[in-house]
Design an enzyme around this catalytic site. Structure first.
Site, short mmCIF file in Angstrom:
data_model
loop_
_atom_site.label_atom_id
_atom_site.label_comp_id
_atom_site.label_asym_id
_atom_site.label_seq_id
_atom_site.Cartn_x
_atom_site.Cartn_y
_atom_site.Cartn_z
N TYR A 190 0.78 -1.12 -0.05
CA TYR A 190 -0.06 -0.04 -0.15
C TYR A 190 0.87 1.29 -0.12
O TYR A 190 2.13 1.12 0.40
CB TYR A 190 -1.07 -0.10 1.18
CG TYR A 190 -0.39 0.49 2.62
CD1 TYR A 190 -0.14 1.66 3.05
CD2 TYR A 190 0.16 -0.72 3.32
CE1 TYR A 190 0.26 1.96 4.23
CE2 TYR A 190 0.82 -0.40 4.48
CZ TYR A 190 0.77 0.90 5.05
OH TYR A 190 1.46 1.30 6.29
N CYS A 191 0.25 2.62 -0.16
CA CYS A 191 1.05 3.71 -0.46
C CYS A 191 0.23 4.70 0.10
O CYS A 191 -0.65 4.67 1.16
CB CYS A 191 1.75 3.93 -1.58
SG CYS A 191 0.60 3.76 -3.20
N ARG A 192 -0.03 5.84 -0.68
CA ARG A 192 -0.55 7.14 -0.25
C ARG A 192 -2.19 7.21 -0.34
O ARG A 192 -2.89 8.07 0.28
CB ARG A 192 0.12 8.37 -0.96
CG ARG A 192 1.25 8.45 -0.30
CD ARG A 192 2.12 9.49 -1.35
NE ARG A 192 3.42 9.82 -0.79
CZ ARG A 192 4.25 10.54 -1.67
NH1 ARG A 192 4.32 10.73 -3.02
NH2 ARG A 192 5.50 10.83 -1.00
N CYS B 268 -1.52 7.46 -5.91
CA CYS B 268 -0.36 7.15 -5.75
C CYS B 268 0.09 5.87 -6.59
O CYS B 268 -0.82 4.87 -6.60
CB CYS B 268 0.01 6.58 -4.19
SG CYS B 268 1.75 6.43 -3.72
N PHE C 95 -3.27 4.30 3.13
CA PHE C 95 -3.04 4.56 4.36
C PHE C 95 -4.29 5.51 4.71
O PHE C 95 -4.92 5.31 6.15
CB PHE C 95 -1.69 4.91 4.89
CG PHE C 95 -1.67 5.49 6.36
CD1 PHE C 95 -1.88 4.64 7.38
CD2 PHE C 95 -1.56 6.89 6.54
CE1 PHE C 95 -2.00 4.99 8.65
CE2 PHE C 95 -1.51 7.43 8.07
CZ PHE C 95 -1.93 6.59 9.26
#
Length: 232
Positions: free
Chosen positions: A176-178, A182, A206
């Site tokens: 996962y990222c932003r 993202c 997140f």
């Protein structure tokens, strides 16, 4: 009179919609979804000049999407409303459904391969509870330190290969990222799958997980036993 009221309302709605028309402002919103930021940090993170970043922030504030506070001489910005995340995600969904160019770009991120379906946040919570998944956060270290999903390992893209020796042969990895805009998680999944790892990305990122955790706390439930400390 009703016509003038409607025109006034539409003008206000249009003002909010217009701020989403610039990629620079979308990058700023993405950063503020991670947490509070000053202008200098936002400019560095988005590769905008400080002056350009400040102009974008003023337009976002005029539309009511961001607010600010003073910290000494610095001005610190944050999102006014978490619902902005929902709107950003809806824009993504509509674009993916109706813009062929978006599908082409996403396919390019997967090196022409069909990307696997993302893992839902509820599914991830269950897998984390069972210990059947390795969760990696591919954001930069400073963003990870400011808040992350409990149990995640911080593995930026440049360090992905360092993860491999510690993975069991049948490992399932979720990246996962932003959030909705993202591309780090897309790139991480593509790289890991090329190396033979069963990898998928998380639906959202997140900020969306954090908002789910906040809602669960308000309802007297926990998305994850350790989620409270990272929920706000």
């Amino acid at each position: 009179m009703s016509t003038s009221y409607k025109a006034a309302l539409l003008a206000e709605y249009a003002l909010v919609a217009q701020v989403f028309s610039a990629p620079g402002r979308l990058m700023i919103l993405e950063q503020l979804a991670q947490g509070e930021r000053g202008v200098d940090t936002l400019a560095e993170k988005t590769s905008l000049s400080v002056a350009n970043c400040s102009q974008h922030l003023q337009q976002l504030r005029r539309a009511g999407l961001v607010t600010s506070r003073r910290d000494g001489k610095a001005v610190i910005y944050r999102l006014t409303d978490a619902k902005t995340l929902d709107l950003m995600d809806l824009i993504r969904i509509v674009a993916e459904r109706n813009r062929a160019q978006v599908a082409q770009i996403l396919r390019g991120l997967s090196d022409g391969m069909d990307a696997p379906e993302p893992v839902s946040r509820a599914d991830l919570a269950a897998r984390l509870a069972d210990g059947t998944v390795t969760l990696i956060d591919v954001r930069p270290a400073d963003e990870f330190a400011a808040g992350h999903i409990p149990g995640a390992l911080n593995v930026p893209l440049s360090e992905l290969e360092c993860l491999l020796p510690d993975l069991p042969p049948d490992a399932q990895v979720v990246a996962y990222c932003r959030g909705p805009y993202c591309v780090y998680a897309h790139q991480a999944v593509t790289a890991l799958r090329k190396l033979g790892i069963d990898a998928r990305r998380l639906e959202g990122g997140f900020p969306e997980w954090r908002e789910d955790a906040v809602k669960c706390l308000r309802d007297g439930r926990l998305l994850n036993p350790d989620a409270a400390q990272h929920a706000v």
